[in-house]
Design a protein around this motif. Structure first.
Motif, PDB file in Angstrom:
ATOM      1  N   LEU A   1     -62.083 -10.498  98.332  1.00 57.31           N
ATOM      2  CA  LEU A   1     -61.312  -9.501  97.595  1.00 57.31           C
ATOM      3  C   LEU A   1     -60.107  -9.051  98.429  1.00 57.31           C
ATOM      4  CD1 LEU A   1     -61.279  -7.803  94.968  1.00 57.31           C
ATOM      5  CD2 LEU A   1     -62.491  -6.021  96.256  1.00 57.31           C
ATOM      6  N   LYS A   2     -60.328  -8.812  99.696  1.00 55.61           N
ATOM      7  CA  LYS A   2     -59.237  -8.417 100.589  1.00 55.61           C
ATOM      8  C   LYS A   2     -58.171  -9.511 100.635  1.00 55.61           C
ATOM      9  CE  LYS A   2     -58.296  -6.995 105.356  1.00 55.61           C
ATOM     10  NZ  LYS A   2     -58.896  -6.723 106.694  1.00 55.61           N
ATOM     11  N   ARG A   3     -58.624 -10.754 100.653  1.00 59.69           N
ATOM     12  CA  ARG A   3     -57.698 -11.895 100.695  1.00 59.69           C
ATOM     13  C   ARG A   3     -56.813 -11.928  99.460  1.00 59.69           C
ATOM     14  NH1 ARG A   3     -59.820 -17.666  98.947  1.00 59.69           N
ATOM     15  NH2 ARG A   3     -58.102 -19.060  99.516  1.00 59.69           N
ATOM     16  N   VAL A   4     -57.391 -11.826  98.255  1.00 62.59           N
ATOM     17  CA  VAL A   4     -56.573 -11.940  97.042  1.00 62.59           C
ATOM     18  C   VAL A   4     -55.705 -10.700  96.840  1.00 62.59           C
ATOM     19  CG1 VAL A   4     -58.162 -13.567  95.937  1.00 62.59           C
ATOM     20  CG2 VAL A   4     -58.390 -11.115  95.456  1.00 62.59           C
ATOM     21  N   PHE A   5     -56.169  -9.549  97.291  1.00 65.30           N
ATOM     22  CA  PHE A   5     -55.332  -8.348  97.202  1.00 65.30           C
ATOM     23  C   PHE A   5     -54.156  -8.418  98.179  1.00 65.30           C
ATOM     24  CE2 PHE A   5     -58.725  -5.215  95.375  1.00 65.30           C
ATOM     25  CZ  PHE A   5     -58.486  -5.738  94.102  1.00 65.30           C
ATOM     26  N   THR A   6     -54.333  -9.120  99.302  1.00 65.08           N
ATOM     27  CA  THR A   6     -53.224  -9.337 100.230  1.00 65.08           C
ATOM     28  C   THR A   6     -52.207 -10.291  99.616  1.00 65.08           C
ATOM     29  OG1 THR A   6     -54.649  -8.972 102.147  1.00 65.08           O
ATOM     30  CG2 THR A   6     -52.585 -10.134 102.540  1.00 65.08           C
ATOM     31  N   LEU A   7     -52.702 -11.318  98.939  1.00 62.90           N
ATOM     32  CA  LEU A   7     -51.816 -12.282  98.279  1.00 62.90           C
ATOM     33  C   LEU A   7     -51.099 -11.659  97.084  1.00 62.90           C
ATOM     34  CD1 LEU A   7     -54.195 -15.379  98.287  1.00 62.90           C
ATOM     35  CD2 LEU A   7     -52.042 -15.211  99.551  1.00 62.90           C
ATOM     36  N   PHE A   8     -51.817 -10.818  96.346  1.00 61.11           N
ATOM     37  CA  PHE A   8     -51.289 -10.218  95.125  1.00 61.11           C
ATOM     38  C   PHE A   8     -51.487  -8.699  95.177  1.00 61.11           C
ATOM     39  CE2 PHE A   8     -52.802 -14.486  93.670  1.00 61.11           C
ATOM     40  CZ  PHE A   8     -51.563 -15.022  93.330  1.00 61.11           C
ATOM     41  N   PRO A   9     -50.644  -7.983  95.906  1.00 65.60           N
ATOM     42  CA  PRO A   9     -50.808  -6.529  96.036  1.00 65.60           C
ATOM     43  C   PRO A   9     -50.818  -5.796  94.695  1.00 65.60           C
ATOM     44  CG  PRO A   9     -49.173  -7.347  97.604  1.00 65.60           C
ATOM     45  CD  PRO A   9     -49.503  -8.482  96.699  1.00 65.60           C
ATOM     46  N   ARG A  10     -50.129  -6.351  93.699  1.00 64.12           N
ATOM     47  CA  ARG A  10     -50.087  -5.723  92.381  1.00 64.12           C
ATOM     48  C   ARG A  10     -51.485  -5.596  91.779  1.00 64.12           C
ATOM     49  NH1 ARG A  10     -45.806  -6.282  88.780  1.00 64.12           N
ATOM     50  NH2 ARG A  10     -44.561  -6.646  90.647  1.00 64.12           N
ATOM     51  N   LEU A  11     -52.335  -6.575  92.051  1.00 63.48           N
ATOM     52  CA  LEU A  11     -53.692  -6.539  91.494  1.00 63.48           C
ATOM     53  C   LEU A  11     -54.503  -5.400  92.099  1.00 63.48           C
ATOM     54  CD1 LEU A  11     -54.637 -10.328  91.294  1.00 63.48           C
ATOM     55  CD2 LEU A  11     -53.665  -8.857  89.508  1.00 63.48           C
TER      56      LEU A  11
ATOM     57  N   THR B   1     -54.204  -5.398  79.338  1.00 60.84           N
ATOM     58  CA  THR B   1     -53.058  -4.491  79.379  1.00 60.84           C
ATOM     59  C   THR B   1     -52.053  -4.859  80.470  1.00 60.84           C
ATOM     60  OG1 THR B   1     -54.092  -2.922  80.921  1.00 60.84           O
ATOM     61  CG2 THR B   1     -54.551  -2.627  78.564  1.00 60.84           C
ATOM     62  N   LEU B   2     -52.348  -5.905  81.247  1.00 55.42           N
ATOM     63  CA  LEU B   2     -51.441  -6.336  82.306  1.00 55.42           C
ATOM     64  C   LEU B   2     -50.249  -7.087  81.718  1.00 55.42           C
ATOM     65  CD1 LEU B   2     -54.004  -7.804  84.879  1.00 55.42           C
ATOM     66  CD2 LEU B   2     -53.051  -5.495  84.839  1.00 55.42           C
ATOM     67  N   SER B   3     -49.168  -7.133  82.460  1.00 53.75           N
ATOM     68  CA  SER B   3     -48.027  -7.960  82.063  1.00 53.75           C
ATOM     69  C   SER B   3     -48.402  -9.433  82.187  1.00 53.75           C
ATOM     70  CB  SER B   3     -46.830  -7.661  82.967  1.00 53.75           C
ATOM     71  OG  SER B   3     -47.072  -8.153  84.278  1.00 53.75           O
ATOM     72  N   GLY B   4     -47.572 -10.306  81.623  1.00 52.35           N
ATOM     73  CA  GLY B   4     -47.835 -11.742  81.704  1.00 52.35           C
ATOM     74  C   GLY B   4     -47.922 -12.227  83.137  1.00 52.35           C
ATOM     75  N   GLY B   5     -47.012 -11.747  83.981  1.00 55.67           N
ATOM     76  CA  GLY B   5     -47.025 -12.147  85.382  1.00 55.67           C
ATOM     77  C   GLY B   5     -48.268 -11.670  86.102  1.00 55.67           C
ATOM     78  N   GLU B   6     -48.687 -10.438  85.813  1.00 56.86           N
ATOM     79  CA  GLU B   6     -49.893  -9.896  86.437  1.00 56.86           C
ATOM     80  C   GLU B   6     -51.135 -10.651  85.968  1.00 56.86           C
ATOM     81  OE1 GLU B   6     -48.169  -5.327  86.865  1.00 56.86           O
ATOM     82  OE2 GLU B   6     -49.393  -5.898  85.135  1.00 56.86           O
ATOM     83  N   GLN B   7     -51.151 -11.047  84.696  1.00 59.80           N
ATOM     84  CA  GLN B   7     -52.279 -11.834  84.194  1.00 59.80           C
ATOM     85  C   GLN B   7     -52.343 -13.194  84.880  1.00 59.80           C
ATOM     86  OE1 GLN B   7     -52.607 -12.064  79.924  1.00 59.80           O
ATOM     87  NE2 GLN B   7     -52.412  -9.868  79.654  1.00 59.80           N
ATOM     88  N   GLN B   8     -51.176 -13.797  85.151  1.00 61.53           N
ATOM     89  CA  GLN B   8     -51.173 -15.083  85.853  1.00 61.53           C
ATOM     90  C   GLN B   8     -51.679 -14.906  87.282  1.00 61.53           C
ATOM     91  OE1 GLN B   8     -50.237 -18.470  84.620  1.00 61.53           O
ATOM     92  NE2 GLN B   8     -51.655 -18.510  86.352  1.00 61.53           N
ATOM     93  N   MET B   9     -51.246 -13.837  87.934  1.00 61.00           N
ATOM     94  CA  MET B   9     -51.758 -13.539  89.277  1.00 61.00           C
ATOM     95  C   MET B   9     -53.276 -13.389  89.248  1.00 61.00           C
ATOM     96  SD  MET B   9     -48.947 -10.713  90.515  1.00 61.00           S
ATOM     97  CE  MET B   9     -47.190 -11.063  90.454  1.00 61.00           C
ATOM     98  N   LEU B  10     -53.780 -12.700  88.225  1.00 62.75           N
ATOM     99  CA  LEU B  10     -55.221 -12.477  88.103  1.00 62.75           C
ATOM    100  C   LEU B  10     -55.964 -13.787  87.861  1.00 62.75           C
ATOM    101  CD1 LEU B  10     -57.658 -10.628  87.968  1.00 62.75           C
ATOM    102  CD2 LEU B  10     -57.077 -10.119  85.571  1.00 62.75           C
ATOM    103  N   ALA B  11     -55.402 -14.664  87.045  1.00 64.28           N
ATOM    104  CA  ALA B  11     -56.045 -15.953  86.778  1.00 64.28           C
ATOM    105  C   ALA B  11     -56.169 -16.777  88.061  1.00 64.28           C
ATOM    106  CB  ALA B  11     -55.247 -16.731  85.726  1.00 64.28           C
ATOM    107  N   ILE B  12     -55.121 -16.769  88.875  1.00 63.27           N
ATOM    108  CA  ILE B  12     -55.169 -17.510  90.142  1.00 63.27           C
ATOM    109  C   ILE B  12     -56.144 -16.844  91.108  1.00 63.27           C
ATOM    110  CG2 ILE B  12     -53.825 -18.225  92.161  1.00 63.27           C
ATOM    111  CD1 ILE B  12     -51.384 -18.449  90.287  1.00 63.27           C
ATOM    112  N   ALA B  13     -56.074 -15.513  91.192  1.00 63.56           N
ATOM    113  CA  ALA B  13     -56.968 -14.781  92.093  1.00 63.56           C
ATOM    114  C   ALA B  13     -58.427 -14.997  91.707  1.00 63.56           C
ATOM    115  CB  ALA B  13     -56.623 -13.299  92.076  1.00 63.56           C
ATOM    116  N   ARG B  14     -58.718 -14.984  90.413  1.00 65.16           N
ATOM    117  CA  ARG B  14     -60.093 -15.213  89.953  1.00 65.16           C
ATOM    118  C   ARG B  14     -60.575 -16.598  90.392  1.00 65.16           C
ATOM    119  NH1 ARG B  14     -60.779 -15.262  83.634  1.00 65.16           N
ATOM    120  NH2 ARG B  14     -59.642 -17.200  83.973  1.00 65.16           N
TER     121      ARG B  14
END
Length: 250
Positions: free
Chosen positions: A126-136, A146-159
């Protein structure tokens, strides 16, 4: 001879695809596809919409199933394995269209990414993906839908990263996103490859960004591979520039 990342040892491919043909009913989508992905590489497939790129990605994961040919992962034939068995082999996919769980929070989506590996390393990952994607991290308790398209893409990769993959399959990560967000996502992919040695197989319509990022690339037309080379080689080829790069520099 395949071009490997600088300093990478000559070895058998991590992923090897030979003569793969895939059909939707009577319609043939893949036509004798041959390609290799070596450990530590970023490899991309570029091509027009409908060329068969996403079908290849899904065929690797077992749905749809290849009607003929062979898919080897770490030397093991996974062609006829069920999808859930394939995904237990440290392969993760960030699918076209994100496909996050819209009613779940960001945190719950990330927890879903650990389904196959358990939660022994959850806090660390979790710390790793939050470092990669601080927005998440900022959106941790917000519903995915409710996330933007870009945030959803970040979430898909992080997942996908939460499953600790050795091979990350990225299907159209730039689709529908603003140029600045695309740049951020591609920078994260490069960072994962350079700093962690993560092997990435990327399907992408944005040929300019994909070929700049990739060690090697393949061009797919009507379900068949028509050209291959290093990312730099393909960027410089006139036929590639004419077909895929006009207006593509974002």
């Amino acid at each position: 001879m395949s071009a490997l990342p600088s300093g990478a040892p000559a070895a058998a491919p991590l992923l090897s695809i030979r003569g793969v043909e895939t059909f939707y009913g009577k319609i043939q989508a893949l036509r004798g596809v041959d390609l290799d992905v070596y450990e530590g590489e970023i490899v991309t497939i570029i091509g027009a919409n409908g060329a068969g790129k996403s079908t290849l990605m899904m065929t690797i994961c077992g749905s749809p199933r290849a009607r003929s040919g062979q898919i080897l992962y770490r030397g093991e034939d996974i062609t006829q394995l069920p999808t859930h068995s394939i995904m237990t082999r440290h392969i993760a996919q960030s699918p076209e269209g994100r496909r996050i769980f819209g009613r779940m929070t960001v945190m719950e989506n990330l927890q879903m990414g650990t389904t196959l590996v358990g939660q022994d390393h959850f806090d660390e990952d979790l710390k790793r993906v939050f470092t990669l994607f601080p927005r998440l991290k900022e959106r941790a308790n917000q519903r995915g839908g409710t996330l933007s398209g870009g945030e959803q893409q970040m979430l898909a990769i992080a997942r996908a990263l939460m499953s600790r993959p050795k091979l990350l399959l990225l299907d159209e990560p730039s689709l529908g996103l603003a140029p600045l967000i695309v740049k951020q996502i591609f920078e994260v992919v490069r960072e994962l490859n350079v700093n962690e040695g993560l092997t990435v197989f990327l399907v992408e319509q944005n040929a300019f960004h994909a070929l700049r990022l990739a060690h090697r690339g393949y061009v797919m037309v009507n379900g068949a591979i028509t050209m291959s080379g290093t990312g730099r080689e393909l960027l410089s080829r006139e036929e590639v520039r004419a077909a895929y790069l006009e207006g593509g520099r974002h």
